[in-house]
Design an enzyme around this catalytic site. Structure first.
Site, mmCIF file in Angstrom:
data_model
loop_
_atom_site.group_PDB
_atom_site.id
_atom_site.type_symbol
_atom_site.label_atom_id
_atom_site.label_comp_id
_atom_site.label_asym_id
_atom_site.label_seq_id
_atom_site.Cartn_x
_atom_site.Cartn_y
_atom_site.Cartn_z
ATOM 1 N N GLU A 164 0.911 -1.239 0.322
ATOM 2 C CA GLU A 164 0.143 -0.393 0.275
ATOM 3 C C GLU A 164 0.679 1.369 -0.335
ATOM 4 O OE1 GLU A 164 -3.636 0.123 2.155
ATOM 5 O OE2 GLU A 164 -3.691 -1.643 2.996
ATOM 6 N N ASP A 210 -4.464 -0.604 10.012
ATOM 7 C CA ASP A 210 -5.590 -1.611 9.163
ATOM 8 C C ASP A 210 -4.694 -3.028 9.110
ATOM 9 O OD1 ASP A 210 -6.044 0.863 8.983
ATOM 10 O OD2 ASP A 210 -5.929 1.238 7.240
ATOM 11 N N TYR A 257 -4.484 13.758 3.676
ATOM 12 C CA TYR A 257 -4.045 12.353 5.081
ATOM 13 C C TYR A 257 -2.892 12.684 5.426
ATOM 14 C CZ TYR A 257 -2.968 7.665 6.890
ATOM 15 O OH TYR A 257 -2.298 6.937 8.197
HETATM 16 C C1 GLA Z 1 -6.321 5.236 7.558
HETATM 17 C C2 GLA Z 1 -4.527 4.314 7.727
HETATM 18 C C3 GLA Z 1 -4.578 3.796 9.083
HETATM 19 C C4 GLA Z 1 -4.380 5.185 9.749
HETATM 20 C C5 GLA Z 1 -6.011 5.759 9.807
HETATM 21 C C6 GLA Z 1 -6.746 7.145 10.628
HETATM 22 O O1 GLA Z 1 -7.469 3.704 8.030
HETATM 23 O O2 GLA Z 1 -4.532 3.293 7.053
HETATM 24 O O3 GLA Z 1 -3.420 3.783 8.958
HETATM 25 O O4 GLA Z 1 -3.707 6.429 10.119
HETATM 26 O O5 GLA Z 1 -6.201 5.802 8.666
HETATM 27 O O6 GLA Z 1 -6.517 6.632 11.623
#
Ligand code: GLA
Length: 443
Positions: free
Chosen positions: A220, A232, A284
């Site tokens: 990813e 995740d 992000y």
């Molecule tokens: C996404 C990212 C995770 C985390 C969340 C926020 O899901 O993949 O690694 O940073 O956002 O908590």
């Protein structure tokens, strides 16, 4: 789609790959379909909507049938086996995982099913039944900027294994998922982790679960270009039925904590705002950068190193934006520790409610990652009697989770649907989540 990367084999021979073909899916689309009516989709154990409507989302068996059929019809081959990896739902601790902090996710019972076959050459052929898209690429051509689109989450796992010096055979893979994309439930981790689990089993890589998760994450981060943290993929691989996972993202130590809302007469309602986000978008990455700058200004390695005691004083010297970003991370990581302490002590799960509400307020006001659709749903859920509610996942859309009495599922769903309609937002879709097991072979 992959136009700017004309691919060549290692011998210099011109190849048509990576080749992406998109055809109308022979099966249903898992998301994006127009919904005229509010719809409650429950996990099989809690089964039906208020109107008695049966589960609209396909069950695992259906996903398996779809992936299996596509293997024969599209790839013209027979799979060696089938694997499953779940999406995840984060209870609390958002954007803390790339700051070395704590998170408290659980694995969903929804996920991605992949049928996979080991190949004797270095070709990777993948097909998604949801997207109706087929991609073919040689392993040697997979890497950052390979222009692989969604298939980066699959082929990137092979690239990550090559980086570790593992022997990597080619694979054929078809996949079918019932995790809505862009909903904050990690449809991408389900895809990368089902691939990592299957590839490891077929190639005989003897790796611990955290390393399987790391393969998915590297795919990813480096091949798909989504700068995620560690949460995740760990949740997708290491999830356990009836448990949430407290993860110390610095040491990657996992503590499985019993979490079974149903046994307390509760339901964890997941309400999809149907405002999808995309993690490869800049916001992000921008939040990551703000956190890095805040840590540097505070003279710590990561925001994890800032104690919650006396926080306002510690942050007082920061510019307002960085102060609020840092405050969210430190307090949300602390909320994970508070929530974990509650679950460890066997307290009534209703006591998690105020932590969920506080987390939402922090994401809305300090981290600024909520959007009007999710704020409306969160407010309406609490007003309708939820013990607590918060947006879950990376933000800028996606799902709200609400802890509600099991008997109040229909009422809260109706209230959020009504509030969304009055605000002119898309009709939300809700389902009840229960903590499930992590990635595994199905057959
Ligand atoms: C996404 C990212 C995770 C985390 C969340 C926020 O899901 O993949 O690694 O940073 O956002 O908590």
């Amino acid at each position: 789609m992959s136009g700017e990367n004309p691919s060549r084999s290692s011998s210099g021979e011109a190849l048509a790959e990576p080749r992406i073909e998109t055809t109308p899916s022979p099966s249903r689309s898992s998301s994006g379909e127009a919904l005229a009516e509010p719809r409650i989709e429950t996990t099989p154990s809690s089964s039906r909507s208020s109107s008695g409507e049966a589960l609209a989302e396909p069950r695992i068996e259906t996903l398996l049938d779809d992936a299996d059929r596509a293997f024969r019809d599209v790839l013209d081959a027979t799979p060696d086996g089938a694997w499953f990896a779940p999406g995840r739902l984060n209870l609390v601790g958002e954007h803390t995982d790339y700051n070395g902090g704590f998170v408290l996710p659980l694995a969903l019972e929804r996920g991605a099913v992949a049928c996979v076959r080991r190949r004797d050459d270095d070709l990777v052929r993948v097909h998604s039944t949801d997207l109706g898209s087929t991609v073919q690429v040689r392993l040697g051509d997979v890497g950052p900027d390979a222009g692989l689109d969604w298939a980066a989450y699959v082929a990137g796992v092979g690239w990550a294994a090559v980086q570790r010096g593992l022997p990597v055979p080619g694979i054929d893979l078809t996949v079918s998922s019932n995790v809505p994309a862009g909903a904050g439930l990690s449809s991408s981790a389900a895809l990368s982790c089902v691939t990592a689990r299957a590839w490891a089993d077929l190639a005989g890589w003897d790796l611990p679960d955290v390393e399987i998760a790391a393969l998915g994450r590297d795919a990813e981060n480096h091949v798909a270009g989504a700068p995620t943290g560690v949460m995740d993929q760990l949740a997708s691989v290491c999830g356990r039925k009836g448990h949430a996972l407290e993860i110390d993202t610095r040491s990657v130590e996992i503590t499985w904590l019993p979490f079974d809302p149903a046994s307390a007469g509760l339901a964890l309602l997941v309400i999809d705002s149907r405002t999808p986000h995309a993690l490869v978008d800049g916001a992000y990455a921008e939040r990551r950068e703000s956190c890095r700058r805040a840590a540097a200004a505070l003279g710590v390695e990561e925001l994890r190193d800032v104690p919650v005691d006396g926080l306002e004083q510690r942050l007082a010297g920061l510019p307002d934006l960085l102060r609020r970003r840092a405050r969210h991370v430190v307090t949300d990581s602390d909320r994970v520790e508070q929530a974990a302490a509650l679950l460890t002590s066997g307290a009534d799960p209703r006591e998690l409610g105020p932590l969920l509400d506080a987390s939402h307020a922090s994401m809305r006001d300090d981290f600024e990652i909520t959007v009007p659709t999710v704020d409306t749903i969160q407010r309406a859920a609490v007003a309708a009697g939820a013990y607590g509610a918060r947006m879950t996942g990376g933000g800028f859309g996606g799902c709200v989770i609400a802890l509600v009495d099991a008997a109040a599922v229909d009422r809260v769903t109706a209230a959020v649907t009504d509030a969304a309609a009055r605000a002119g937002h898309p009709t939300p879709v809700a389902f009840v989540a229960e903590p499930g097991d992590g990635a595994r072979r199905l057959r």
